[in-house]
Design a protein around this motif. Structure first.
Motif, mmCIF file in Angstrom:
data_model
loop_
_atom_site.group_PDB
_atom_site.id
_atom_site.type_symbol
_atom_site.label_atom_id
_atom_site.label_comp_id
_atom_site.label_asym_id
_atom_site.label_seq_id
_atom_site.Cartn_x
_atom_site.Cartn_y
_atom_site.Cartn_z
ATOM 1 N N ALA A 71 0.843 -1.204 0.000
ATOM 2 C CA ALA A 71 0.000 0.000 0.000
ATOM 3 C C ALA A 71 0.877 1.252 0.000
ATOM 4 N N ILE A 72 1.917 1.251 0.815
ATOM 5 C CA ILE A 72 2.835 2.399 0.875
ATOM 6 C C ILE A 72 3.565 2.565 -0.453
ATOM 7 N N ASN A 111 -0.992 8.027 7.617
ATOM 8 C CA ASN A 111 -1.747 6.973 8.301
ATOM 9 C C ASN A 111 -1.074 5.615 8.130
ATOM 10 N N TYR A 112 -0.584 5.339 6.916
ATOM 11 C CA TYR A 112 0.093 4.068 6.661
ATOM 12 C C TYR A 112 1.347 3.952 7.519
ATOM 13 N N TYR A 113 2.185 5.010 7.510
ATOM 14 C CA TYR A 113 3.418 4.957 8.298
ATOM 15 C C TYR A 113 3.120 4.886 9.792
ATOM 16 N N ASN A 114 2.063 5.544 10.220
ATOM 17 C CA ASN A 114 1.649 5.457 11.616
ATOM 18 C C ASN A 114 1.298 4.009 11.953
ATOM 19 N N GLN A 115 0.564 3.370 11.070
ATOM 20 C CA GLN A 115 0.178 1.971 11.283
ATOM 21 C C GLN A 115 1.417 1.061 11.344
ATOM 22 N N MET A 116 2.448 1.420 10.585
ATOM 23 C CA MET A 116 3.693 0.634 10.582
ATOM 24 C C MET A 116 4.621 1.050 11.736
ATOM 25 N N ALA A 122 5.584 9.313 9.507
ATOM 26 C CA ALA A 122 4.166 9.645 9.646
ATOM 27 C C ALA A 122 4.011 11.124 9.988
ATOM 28 N N SER A 123 4.795 11.599 10.922
ATOM 29 C CA SER A 123 4.720 12.996 11.345
ATOM 30 C C SER A 123 5.016 13.933 10.184
ATOM 31 N N GLU A 124 6.032 13.607 9.398
ATOM 32 C CA GLU A 124 6.399 14.429 8.239
ATOM 33 C C GLU A 124 5.236 14.516 7.233
ATOM 34 N N TYR A 125 4.615 13.381 6.958
ATOM 35 C CA TYR A 125 3.514 13.386 6.000
ATOM 36 C C TYR A 125 2.260 14.060 6.569
ATOM 37 N N TYR A 126 2.007 13.903 7.881
ATOM 38 C CA TYR A 126 0.892 14.645 8.485
ATOM 39 C C TYR A 126 1.119 16.142 8.336
ATOM 40 N N LYS A 149 -2.754 13.281 13.663
ATOM 41 C CA LYS A 149 -1.413 13.367 14.257
ATOM 42 C C LYS A 149 -1.515 13.325 15.780
ATOM 43 N N GLY A 150 -2.547 13.969 16.318
ATOM 44 C CA GLY A 150 -2.761 13.944 17.766
ATOM 45 C C GLY A 150 -2.969 12.529 18.286
ATOM 46 N N GLU A 151 -3.727 11.716 17.541
ATOM 47 C CA GLU A 151 -3.936 10.323 17.950
ATOM 48 C C GLU A 151 -2.613 9.560 17.948
ATOM 49 N N MET A 152 -1.784 9.861 16.955
ATOM 50 C CA MET A 152 -0.485 9.185 16.884
ATOM 51 C C MET A 152 0.365 9.511 18.111
ATOM 52 N N VAL A 153 0.444 10.799 18.475
ATOM 53 C CA VAL A 153 1.299 11.160 19.619
ATOM 54 C C VAL A 153 0.672 10.717 20.940
ATOM 55 N N LEU A 154 -0.650 10.664 21.006
ATOM 56 C CA LEU A 154 -1.313 10.158 22.203
ATOM 57 C C LEU A 154 -0.938 8.696 22.427
#
Length: 195
Positions: A71-72, A111-116, A122-126, A149-154
């Motif tokens: 997917a990536i 979202n994909y990089y966050n999932q991985m 992920a942060s860069e793409y957000y 992005k907030g969900e990722m850092v949480l």
């Protein structure tokens, strides 16, 4: 010859539409067949938006099937198609479409990089998606992206940063007059910080 070209372009769009129809109706095998047929007729020079869009949808198929690395890779191919577009040659509507496609693409990659669990990427793409949405004046989308992005850092236990991102997301959604369910989602995210 012009009639023949017009007919060929029409067929490409029909195949893309059928691919999207099957994708959104969870008939992934059929979706992939029609998208592949559409892609086989386009290239970056002739129809870059269509190629990028087809590849984004194919990326979604792979994500749904659980193949995040593919997917990536497919989404990055879509990004390469968009990156080849000479934006100076675009009219105002096409530039707006370009920025919108870029925002969606960057958010999906994030979202994909966050999932991985590749959080730096992920942060860069957000951040790229967020900036593109703000440049479009699309405050609701910017609010959704910054909330993602907030969900990722949480999930990384970075509570103060998550609080700031969720607050910013809620304000942007309100500014953009988002549906109440979007704003309530932000309120829920904010309440999770305090639990």
């Amino acid at each position: 010859s012009t009639r023949k070209e017009s007919s060929a372009a029409s067929d490409v769009y029909k195949r893309q539409s059928l691919g999207n129809y099957f994708y959104y109706n969870s008939q992934l095998d059929s979706a992939e067949i029609y998208l592949d047929k559409s892609i086989s007729y386009v290239n970056d020079e002739t129809m870059p938006f269509l190629r990028a869009s087809n590849l984004m949808t194919k990326s979604g198929i792979y994500r749904t099937q659980g193949n995040i690395p593919l997917a990536i890779a497919t989404m990055l191919n879509s990004k390469r198609s968009l990156d080849k577009i000479d934006t100076l040659k675009l009219d105002e509507n096409q530039r707006r479409k370009f920025k919108g496609e870029s925002s969606v693409l960057n958010n999906s990659l994030a979202n994909y990089y966050n999932q991985m669990e590749e959080f730096d990427k992920a942060s860069e793409y957000y951040d790229n998606a967020y900036k593109a949405s703000l440049n479009l004046g699309s405050y609701v989308n910017a609010g959704i992206i910054i909330s993602n992005k907030g969900e990722m850092v949480l999930n990384q236990n970075r509570y103060q940063e998550a609080l700031e991102l969720f607050s910013q997301g809620k304000k942007l959604k309100e500014k953009g007059k988002a549906p109440i369910r979007f704003i309530m989602s932000s309120a829920l995210n904010l309440s999770l910080i305090h639990i």
